[in-house]
Write an enzyme that holds these catalytic residues in place. Structure first.
Site, PDB file in Angstrom:
ATOM      1  N   ARG A   1       0.809  -1.219   0.000  1.00 18.27           N
ATOM      2  CA  ARG A   1       0.000   0.000   0.000  1.00 18.27           C
ATOM      3  C   ARG A   1       0.837   1.262   0.000  1.00 18.27           C
ATOM      4  NH1 ARG A   1      -2.872   2.062  -2.710  1.00 18.27           N
ATOM      5  NH2 ARG A   1      -3.919   0.061  -2.766  1.00 18.27           N
TER       6      ARG A   1
ATOM      7  N   LYS B   1       2.571  38.703  -1.974  1.00 16.96           N
ATOM      8  CA  LYS B   1       1.185  38.384  -2.258  1.00 16.96           C
ATOM      9  C   LYS B   1       0.241  39.452  -1.684  1.00 16.96           C
ATOM     10  CE  LYS B   1      -0.121  34.112  -2.354  1.00 16.96           C
ATOM     11  NZ  LYS B   1      -0.254  33.947  -3.812  1.00 16.96           N
TER      12      LYS B   1
ATOM     13  N   LYS C   1       1.184  24.572  -3.150  1.00 17.33           N
ATOM     14  CA  LYS C   1      -0.040  23.908  -2.674  1.00 17.33           C
ATOM     15  C   LYS C   1       0.131  22.393  -2.806  1.00 17.33           C
ATOM     16  CE  LYS C   1      -2.859  27.888  -3.963  1.00 17.33           C
ATOM     17  NZ  LYS C   1      -3.913  28.417  -4.870  1.00 17.33           N
TER      18      LYS C   1
ATOM     19  N   GLU D   1       2.286  40.048  -6.730  1.00 15.65           N
ATOM     20  CA  GLU D   1       0.944  39.713  -7.204  1.00 15.65           C
ATOM     21  C   GLU D   1       0.135  40.993  -7.402  1.00 15.65           C
ATOM     22  OE1 GLU D   1      -1.263  36.347  -5.259  1.00 15.65           O
ATOM     23  OE2 GLU D   1      -2.540  37.999  -4.580  1.00 15.65           O
TER      24      GLU D   1
ATOM     25  N   ASP E   1      -3.309  37.881 -10.848  1.00 19.41           N
ATOM     26  CA  ASP E   1      -4.139  37.016 -10.012  1.00 19.41           C
ATOM     27  C   ASP E   1      -5.604  37.057 -10.433  1.00 19.41           C
ATOM     28  OD1 ASP E   1      -4.777  35.336  -7.821  1.00 19.41           O
ATOM     29  OD2 ASP E   1      -5.420  37.083  -6.675  1.00 19.41           O
TER      30      ASP E   1
END
Length: 281
Positions: free
Chosen positions: A97, A164, A132, A198, A219
């Site tokens: 697994r 950001k 992410k 951004e 963005d």
């Protein structure tokens, strides 16, 4: 991909799965029973993570023989034999697994990345990943993106400057406007790092270029707004598009003239590729 990154990820996964042993295998399978297992693809895709799977089995039982039939980057078809494992069946079953989890996840990332790269072929746009990622698996996930033909964005907060929206909001509270933010960051950033910022509108993109930003991230802009931004930047910085980009519109995004397209879904939403392990009778 560095070996130590693979080793750390495999050790964590094995501790998670085998911390209390494998009661089913221990209760049923004699330790001296040997045999062979085959790792097989059950759908088309791109292979990534074969060395990680090998590491899993070698960590469980160094006496196992793991033989690759194909390498990372290979295009898999239905029933492609990926690898064989020979030795104690209890060891093969205990590692099954964890090895498949790595193979399925990383191959899914590589496969999805390849689809995006193909979609923007013959344009100047490059497909990038983001941060992410599943915690603890970032380096493996980003390796899979490379296998799929994509490029890596920042691997961590320290290897690239990305100002950001929340940074900008916090700086605004301190009385700094966009040009001042860029100026301060360029004065403090290591000389080896580019400064990316951004922006939310084409007008902000123009201001960022005028202030000396090296990369400007658009963005969640519309296609029309992206085109305006690219025109206003006028080659003074690289332009990156991000947000709301899917396979169905990535080609149109590339056609706006952006240099980079970053897609979080490559690593946080890629469907696992269907791969299984079968014990030979």
């Amino acid at each position: 991909m560095e070996r130590y990154q693979t080793t750390e990820a495999v050790q964590r996964a094995l501790r998670e799965d085998l911390s209390l042993g494998d009661v089913t295998t221990t209760g049923l399978i004699p330790r001296d029973l040997t045999g062979r297992g085959m790792i097989i693809a059950n759908e088309e895709g791109l292979l990534a993570g074969i060395d990680v799977a090998r590491e899993v089995f070698c960590r469980i039982d160094p006496a196992l023989t793991f033989q690759c039939q194909v390498s990372d980057g290979a295009r898999l078809t239905l029933k492609t034999v990926i690898a064989s494992i020979e030795g104690r069946l209890c060891s093969i079953l205990s590692g099954e697994r964890v090895a498949l989890n790595f193979l399925q996840h990383l191959s899914g990332i590589a496969t999805l990345t390849a689809r995006y790269v193909t979609a923007v072929a013959d344009t100047k746009a490059r497909i990038l990943d983001t941060r992410k990622t599943i915690p603890g698996l970032r380096y493996l996930a980003k390796y899979a993106v490379i296998i799929g033909g994509g490029k890596n964005h920042r691997k961590c907060l320290g290897d690239g400057v990305l100002i950001k929206e929340n940074h900008i909001t916090a700086c605004n509270k301190a009385g700094m406007d966009l040009p001042a933010i860029i100026k301060q960051m360029k004065s403090k950033a290591p000389h080896t790092l580019q400064v990316e910022i951004e922006v939310r509108t084409s007008a902000e993109a123009g201001k960022a270029a005028e202030a000396g930003a090296d990369i400007i991230l658009l963005d969640n802009m519309s296609l029309e707004e992206m085109e305006k931004a690219v025109s206003l930047v006028a080659g003074r910085a690289l332009v990156e598009a991000s947000g709301g980009i899917i396979l169905e519109n990535v080609r149109a995004v590339a056609a706006t003239g952006v240099d980079l397209i970053s897609i979080g879904a490559l690593t946080h939403s890629a469907k696992a590729l269907d791969i299984s392990l079968e014990i030979m009778s």
